[in-house]
Write a protein that holds these residues in place. Structure first.
Motif, short mmCIF file in Angstrom:
data_model
loop_
_atom_site.label_atom_id
_atom_site.label_comp_id
_atom_site.label_asym_id
_atom_site.label_seq_id
_atom_site.Cartn_x
_atom_site.Cartn_y
_atom_site.Cartn_z
N GLN A 56 52.73 5.82 -6.56
CA GLN A 56 51.78 5.65 -7.44
C GLN A 56 52.33 5.40 -8.71
O GLN A 56 51.32 5.41 -9.70
CB GLN A 56 50.92 6.92 -7.12
CG GLN A 56 50.45 6.96 -5.83
CD GLN A 56 49.54 8.12 -5.79
OE1 GLN A 56 49.61 9.41 -6.63
NE2 GLN A 56 48.66 8.31 -4.68
N ALA A 57 53.36 5.03 -9.17
CA ALA A 57 53.98 4.79 -10.33
C ALA A 57 53.96 6.07 -11.25
O ALA A 57 53.89 6.01 -12.44
CB ALA A 57 53.30 3.51 -11.00
N ARG A 58 53.89 7.07 -10.71
CA ARG A 58 54.32 8.52 -11.27
C ARG A 58 55.63 8.95 -11.49
O ARG A 58 56.25 8.68 -10.59
CB ARG A 58 53.05 9.55 -10.75
CG ARG A 58 51.94 9.38 -10.86
CD ARG A 58 50.96 10.38 -10.23
NE ARG A 58 49.67 10.18 -9.99
CZ ARG A 58 48.81 9.57 -11.25
NH1 ARG A 58 48.93 9.27 -12.12
NH2 ARG A 58 47.46 9.37 -10.75
N PRO A 59 56.22 9.60 -12.48
CA PRO A 59 57.55 9.97 -12.61
C PRO A 59 57.85 11.05 -11.53
O PRO A 59 57.24 11.87 -11.05
CB PRO A 59 57.44 10.65 -13.82
CG PRO A 59 56.57 9.99 -14.84
CD PRO A 59 55.25 9.78 -13.93
N TRP A 60 58.88 10.52 -10.67
CA TRP A 60 59.24 11.25 -9.62
C TRP A 60 60.65 12.43 -10.10
O TRP A 60 60.51 13.48 -9.82
CB TRP A 60 59.84 10.29 -8.46
CG TRP A 60 60.13 11.20 -7.33
CD1 TRP A 60 59.40 11.63 -6.26
CD2 TRP A 60 61.60 11.39 -6.82
NE1 TRP A 60 60.25 12.28 -5.34
CE2 TRP A 60 61.66 12.11 -5.83
CE3 TRP A 60 62.77 10.83 -7.35
CZ2 TRP A 60 62.83 12.26 -4.97
CZ3 TRP A 60 63.87 11.08 -6.73
CH2 TRP A 60 63.92 11.64 -5.47
N THR A 61 61.31 11.63 -11.15
CA THR A 61 62.35 12.63 -11.65
C THR A 61 62.89 11.55 -13.09
O THR A 61 62.41 10.19 -12.85
CB THR A 61 63.71 12.73 -11.03
OG1 THR A 61 64.40 13.54 -11.64
CG2 THR A 61 64.23 11.42 -10.39
N GLN A 111 68.03 19.26 -4.69
CA GLN A 111 67.45 19.99 -5.65
C GLN A 111 66.65 19.22 -6.66
O GLN A 111 67.27 19.61 -8.04
CB GLN A 111 68.16 21.06 -6.16
CG GLN A 111 68.60 21.85 -4.95
CD GLN A 111 67.73 23.02 -4.38
OE1 GLN A 111 66.88 23.33 -4.83
NE2 GLN A 111 67.72 23.24 -2.98
N ARG A 112 65.91 18.53 -6.64
CA ARG A 112 65.50 17.70 -7.72
C ARG A 112 64.71 18.58 -8.82
O ARG A 112 63.81 19.42 -8.38
CB ARG A 112 64.22 16.54 -7.10
CG ARG A 112 63.77 15.82 -8.22
CD ARG A 112 63.13 14.42 -7.57
NE ARG A 112 61.96 15.08 -6.44
CZ ARG A 112 60.73 15.32 -6.66
NH1 ARG A 112 60.25 15.01 -8.07
NH2 ARG A 112 59.82 15.86 -5.96
N ALA A 113 64.91 18.24 -10.05
CA ALA A 113 64.22 19.05 -11.02
C ALA A 113 63.02 18.34 -11.34
O ALA A 113 62.80 17.34 -11.02
CB ALA A 113 65.04 19.05 -12.09
N LYS A 114 62.10 19.18 -12.06
CA LYS A 114 60.76 18.72 -12.31
C LYS A 114 60.80 17.60 -13.41
O LYS A 114 61.88 17.51 -14.33
CB LYS A 114 60.09 19.88 -13.01
CG LYS A 114 58.57 19.15 -13.55
CD LYS A 114 57.93 20.51 -14.09
CE LYS A 114 56.60 19.92 -14.78
NZ LYS A 114 56.19 20.55 -16.05
#
Length: 168
Positions: A56-61, A111-114
């Motif tokens: 949705q073109a929102r930041p994932w990381t 472990q993806r950070a916000k």
């Protein structure tokens, strides 16, 4: 005419710059893009990192450049410098070719950070504090709904603070 160091049209009351004032459009990548594309996007656009977006073109990381480099270097060589010394330059070039089959999602940290994001109405001090806290030279700027509206690079932030900041 404005005083040096001040933006034309700004009054004392509204002279606090916000993230939206200095945000720029930057190319993004998705988790499905090849690592080679991610590295090229960063290099060709001279970016200090990359914004990876979801469907949705929102930041994932948001990945600082050093983290993008980690995507490209096999973990066994990152963990053992002696092993990396055993590879000659010709063999090292083959790693790049092997990356064509690997996606950003394949090699992204589990472990993806916000994502390193700020709202478009954040002050430059808020942006600077986030960059410092997250050790990130790139921040995604989002609107109230979380949609990406731009990005701020460390260079752009420092320039804005120096040019439009307090007078000497």
């Amino acid at each position: 005419m404005s005083a040096p160091g001040k933006l034309a049209g700004r009054t004392e009351r509204d002279d606090a710059m916000q993230a939206r004032d200095i945000a720029i459009n930057v190319p993004t990548v998705t988790v499905d893009d090849p690592v080679t594309k991610a590295v090229r996007v960063m290099a060709v656009n001279r970016l200090p990192g990359l914004i990876v977006v979801d469907d949705q073109a929102r930041p994932w990381t948001v990945l600082p450049g050093t983290q993008v480099l980690r995507l490209a270097v096999p973990s066994s060589y990152q963990e053992d410098p002696a092993l990396a010394r055993t590879i000659d330059e010709h063999a090292a070039e083959s790693f790049w070719e092997e990356l064509a089959d690997r996606t950003v999602g394949d090699v992204a940290p589990r472990q993806r950070a916000k994502p390193t994001t700020v709202r478009d109405d954040a002050t430059l001090l808020e942006v600077a504090a986030l960059m410092a806290r997250q050790h990130s030279p790139l921040v995604a700027v989002v609107d109230r709904s979380g949609a990406l509206v731009g990005a701020i690079t460390l260079d752009r932030l420092i320039t804005s603070l120096a040019v439009y900041g307090a007078e000497d």
